[in-house]
Structures are given as structure tokens and as C-alpha cells.
Design a protein around this motif. Structure first.
Motif, mmCIF file in Angstrom:
data_model
loop_
_atom_site.group_PDB
_atom_site.id
_atom_site.type_symbol
_atom_site.label_atom_id
_atom_site.label_comp_id
_atom_site.label_asym_id
_atom_site.label_seq_id
_atom_site.Cartn_x
_atom_site.Cartn_y
_atom_site.Cartn_z
ATOM 1 N N VAL A 25 14.774 33.684 13.410
ATOM 2 C CA VAL A 25 14.830 32.398 12.732
ATOM 3 C C VAL A 25 13.889 32.408 11.530
ATOM 4 N N ASP A 26 14.309 31.762 10.462
ATOM 5 C CA ASP A 26 13.418 31.520 9.337
ATOM 6 C C ASP A 26 13.804 30.186 8.708
ATOM 7 N N CYS A 27 12.882 29.567 8.017
ATOM 8 C CA CYS A 27 13.144 28.291 7.372
ATOM 9 C C CYS A 27 12.306 28.187 6.110
ATOM 10 N N ARG B 82 8.297 27.514 11.048
ATOM 11 C CA ARG B 82 9.229 28.395 11.760
ATOM 12 C C ARG B 82 8.940 28.388 13.268
ATOM 13 N N HIS B 83 7.672 28.544 13.626
ATOM 14 C CA HIS B 83 7.319 28.574 15.053
ATOM 15 C C HIS B 83 7.581 27.214 15.702
ATOM 16 N N LEU B 84 7.331 26.133 14.962
ATOM 17 C CA LEU B 84 7.583 24.791 15.491
ATOM 18 C C LEU B 84 9.061 24.617 15.818
ATOM 19 N N LEU B 85 9.935 25.034 14.901
ATOM 20 C CA LEU B 85 11.369 24.897 15.127
ATOM 21 C C LEU B 85 11.851 25.795 16.255
ATOM 22 N N LYS B 86 11.350 27.024 16.268
ATOM 23 C CA LYS B 86 11.818 27.981 17.267
ATOM 24 C C LYS B 86 11.406 27.570 18.677
ATOM 25 N N ASN B 87 10.199 27.050 18.799
ATOM 26 C CA ASN B 87 9.698 26.668 20.126
ATOM 27 C C ASN B 87 10.205 25.306 20.574
ATOM 28 N N ASN B 88 10.737 24.517 19.630
ATOM 29 C CA ASN B 88 11.253 23.189 19.968
ATOM 30 C C ASN B 88 12.676 23.021 19.444
ATOM 31 N N ALA B 89 13.464 24.095 19.546
ATOM 32 C CA ALA B 89 14.822 24.076 18.988
ATOM 33 C C ALA B 89 15.688 23.011 19.640
ATOM 34 N N ARG B 90 15.532 22.797 20.929
ATOM 35 C CA ARG B 90 16.336 21.802 21.626
ATOM 36 C C ARG B 90 16.063 20.400 21.078
ATOM 37 N N GLN B 91 14.821 20.106 20.737
ATOM 38 C CA GLN B 91 14.470 18.780 20.244
ATOM 39 C C GLN B 91 14.976 18.544 18.828
ATOM 40 N N TYR B 92 14.807 19.555 17.933
ATOM 41 C CA TYR B 92 15.129 19.355 16.532
ATOM 42 C C TYR B 92 16.553 19.759 16.159
ATOM 43 N N LEU C 242 15.673 23.988 4.953
ATOM 44 C CA LEU C 242 16.817 24.883 5.130
ATOM 45 C C LEU C 242 16.461 25.878 6.231
ATOM 46 N N ILE C 243 17.290 25.930 7.267
ATOM 47 C CA ILE C 243 17.024 26.771 8.440
ATOM 48 C C ILE C 243 18.135 27.802 8.585
ATOM 49 N N GLY C 244 17.763 29.036 8.862
ATOM 50 C CA GLY C 244 18.745 30.102 9.106
ATOM 51 C C GLY C 244 18.413 30.845 10.378
ATOM 52 N N ALA C 245 19.426 31.220 11.130
ATOM 53 C CA ALA C 245 19.217 31.960 12.370
ATOM 54 C C ALA C 245 20.378 32.922 12.596
ATOM 55 N N ALA C 246 20.074 34.058 13.185
ATOM 56 C CA ALA C 246 21.102 35.040 13.539
ATOM 57 C C ALA C 246 20.646 35.758 14.802
ATOM 58 N N SER C 247 21.599 36.271 15.551
ATOM 59 C CA SER C 247 21.239 36.935 16.801
ATOM 60 C C SER C 247 20.366 38.155 16.525
ATOM 61 N N ARG C 248 19.403 38.372 17.391
ATOM 62 C CA ARG C 248 18.488 39.503 17.222
ATOM 63 C C ARG C 248 19.246 40.829 17.253
ATOM 64 N N THR C 249 20.333 40.876 18.025
ATOM 65 C CA THR C 249 21.143 42.097 18.096
ATOM 66 C C THR C 249 21.742 42.440 16.740
ATOM 67 N N LEU C 250 22.249 41.424 16.027
ATOM 68 C CA LEU C 250 22.844 41.650 14.716
ATOM 69 C C LEU C 250 21.796 42.137 13.715
ATOM 70 N N VAL C 251 20.618 41.527 13.738
ATOM 71 C CA VAL C 251 19.551 41.938 12.823
ATOM 72 C C VAL C 251 19.121 43.371 13.132
#
Length: 337
Positions: free
Chosen positions: A21-23, A1-11, A60-69
Motif C-alpha cells: 500500500v502507498d498513499c 500509509r501505516h494509519l490506512l494499512k492498520n485501519n483499512a476496515r475503518q477507512y 490518493l491511495i494505491g494497493a496491489a497484492s504482494r504476490t504481484l509486486v
């Protein structure tokens, strides 16, 4: 999760700032079919430039805006509830399908289509695992509104017409559904070209799936050999009054997402996506923080010392009172003597 979140532009080719974010890992896959998450350059044969094998997995990756959560969490607090998990419709449907249709998913490429109110979810399974999932911003409400406008009738009448559509008016429903059918077919075409497998079955759920016209429409528009309604209430033992039980059977398809999520949670099925996972982990780390625990132990010791000191002072105070009383009695005895 941290790898994807910190390198979202790359992946993921997009930023995830301001998102939860969670995966979860779905399955391992052949080296030729998945994108590698290795930092080394690919040698084209499943190994890195240094000769080491690359780890390739379906994720499987899921993400939603922090405001919505935050809105969900605040709503739960206002209702007197403790939010344990925030997940996605697809997650519950995937888990439920894997539990209830194992043999079908293992032997075929299957499309799972959930027609919601404002959107439609399509998930395609390959070898028993979700291989593609997508949300299309067209749902049953769009079809109902189109029928209401076409026939100049109310929304309730249009909803009823959608479920009992005659052959005479079927063409109008087909025309209104064409944008949705095009998007669904495009998703299936993408999957079939990528994996070189033909989607042979489609399971349909959602409020619109109650009508035979919808099933017929999807079978013709998607060109899928077998298209059928997916009964998510199957296997559920009801302990309800007779009238309520009849209503549940009628509206079960509308409750498809809720039933699927409930089944997946009760059965503990994987994969699980929880957008609160990172917050919960941070809270657990704060509870386990050694510095914090040391401070708590130190504060407890200081408190005990203060209590002990107060007890000693109280005992000294009592001793002084007793001594003063003895001195007074001695003075009286001397005077009497």
C-alpha cells in the motif's frame, strides 16, 4: 500509509492483508466535501467533539497484492535491473496531465479516459486535482473481439475496422461499446452529483483513441461538450531515424501510459504512488539501526584487535628467530676461542 494499512476496515471498508500500500496527499479540501481521518466524533461543522478542527485532505491511495509486486521485482532481478518504483497507470496519467494541461484542468472539470487493451481508466479532475479515479474491466480488446465476431473477420482486420469505421457500421460499434459507455457515464454522473460541477471536457488516450470513430462514439455516449484525443507525445523531441520516428508518431497513443509515466518521473511531478516505498523504508531503517551499527563497529574493532594480535605474534616469532641465530653465533665464537 501505516494509519490506512492498520485501519483499512475503518477507512476503506476492506482489509488490505497481503497487499502493498502507498498513499499521497493530493490537496486540502473543504470540510464538507471529504471524509475526516480524525479519531474523534464529528460535530458536523468541521470540528471534533473536543472542539479541535479536523484535518481533511484529498488522499490518493494505491494497493496491489504482494504476490504481484514480488513478480515484478523478481522479473526485474532476472533482467539484471534494480526495481526503483512500482506504480499505477493512473498515477502517471494524472501527473502528466497536470504538467501538460494545467490551464485546462484549473478552469474546468475534465475527464481523462485511457482505453487500454483489457481495461479502461477514467480520472476526473476538479480545480487542477484528481477528484475521482476508477478502472473499468472493459478495453479495446473487447471491442475488437466483438467486431471480429459481428463481421466474421480476423482480429487484425477488426482492429483496422475499429479505427476506420464508416457511418454505415457505426451503429454496430456503438452497440458493442454500450457497456463501457454506461460505466463511464455512471462515473461522470457520480462525480457531477457529488461536486455539483458538470464535466465539460474529456481527454482520450490509448490505442483505440487513434480512430475518429472512437472519439465520436465517446462524445455522443458520454454527452460531454468537448471530447478530444490527448496527444501524449506532444512536446517530446525525437532523435530517431526517419523510419522509426514515423512509426513512433503512428503508435504514440498505444504508448500513452509509458510516455505519461516517463514524463512524470523525469519531471518529478506529484502525486507519486510507489508500492515499493514501505520496503525501501524498512531497508533504510535496517541500515540505520543503531544496534546493527554498534554490532558492525564492534565486529570491526574485534577484527582490528585480531589483526593486531597476529602482527604482534609474527613480530615475536621473528624476534625469537633472530635471538636463536645470535645464540648459535655466540656458541661458534666460544668454540673458536
Amino acid at each position: 500509509r501505516h494509519l490506512l494499512k492498520n485501519n483499512a476496515r475503518q477507512y476503506l471498508h476492506q482489509e488490505l492483508n497481503g497487499h502493498e500500500v502507498d498513499c499521497t496527499i493530493i490537496s486540502r479540501a473543504p470540510a464538507t466535501s471529504l471524509t475526516s481521518f480524525s479519531s474523534g466524533s464529528s460535530a458536523g461543522d468541521g470540528t471534533s467533539a473536543g472542539g479541535r478542527p479536523q484535518i481533511r485532505q484529498n488522499v490518493l491511495i494505491g494497493a496491489a497484492s504482494r504476490t504481484l509486486v514480488d513478480q515484478f521485482e523478481n522479473a526485474a532481478i532476472a533482467a539484471g535491473l534494480v526495481m526503483a518504483e512500482v506504480t499505477f497507470t493512473q498515477s502517471g496519467l494524472i501527473n502528466c496531465a497536470r504538467q501538460t494541461s494545467q490551464q485546462l484542468l484549473a478552469d474546468n472539470a475534465v475527464a481523462l479516459i485511457d482505453i487500454g487493451l483489457r481495461s479502461t481508466c477514467i480520472t476526473i479532475f476538479l480545480n487542477g486535482h484528481a477528484s475521482l479515479t476508477r478502472v473499468i474491466p472493459i478495453g479495446g480488446q473487447h471491442l475488437t473481439a466483438g467486431l471480429a465476431k459481428e463481421f466474421s473477420i480476423s482480429g487484425e482486420m477488426a482492429e483496422e475496422l475499429k479505427l476506420t469505421m464508416s457511418d454505415k457500421d457505426f451503429g454496430k460499434l456503438e452497440k458493442l461499446s454500450q457497456p463501457l459507455l454506461d460505466e463511464l457515464r455512471a462515473s461522470i454522473d457520480f462525480f457531477e452529483q457529488l461536486h455539483e460541477r458538470v464535466v465539460s471536457h474529456a481527454l482520450i488516450t490509448g490505442g483505440a483513441a487513434r480512430g475518429e470513430a472512437t472519439i465520436r462514439l465517446l462524445q455522443q455516449g458520454l454527452v460531454v461538450p468537448r471530447c478530444q484525443m490527448w496527444d501524449l507525445a506532444e512536446g517530446i523531441v525525437l532523435e530517431l531515424p526517419e523510419a522509426t520516428e514515423a512509426g513512433f508518431a503512428r503508435d504514440a497513443s498505444r504508448l500513452g501510459c509509458a510516455l505519461a509515466l516517463a514524463k512524470s518521473v523525469l519531471l518529478g511531478e506529484e502525486p507519486r504512488i510507489n508500492l515499493l516505498a514501505e520496503r525501501q523504508e524498512e531497508e533504510e531503517m535496517r541500515r540505520r539501526d543503531p544496534v546493527k551499527r554498534s554490532l558492525q563497529v564492534g565486529a570491526a574493532l574485534v577484527g582490528l584487535m585480531l589483526l593486531w594480535g597476529l602482527l604482534v605474534l609474527w613480530q615475536i616469532h621473528l624476534a625469537k628467530q633472530e635471538l636463536a641465530q645470535v645464540e648459535i653465533e655466540m656458541v661458534k665464537v666460544r668454540q673458536q676461542a
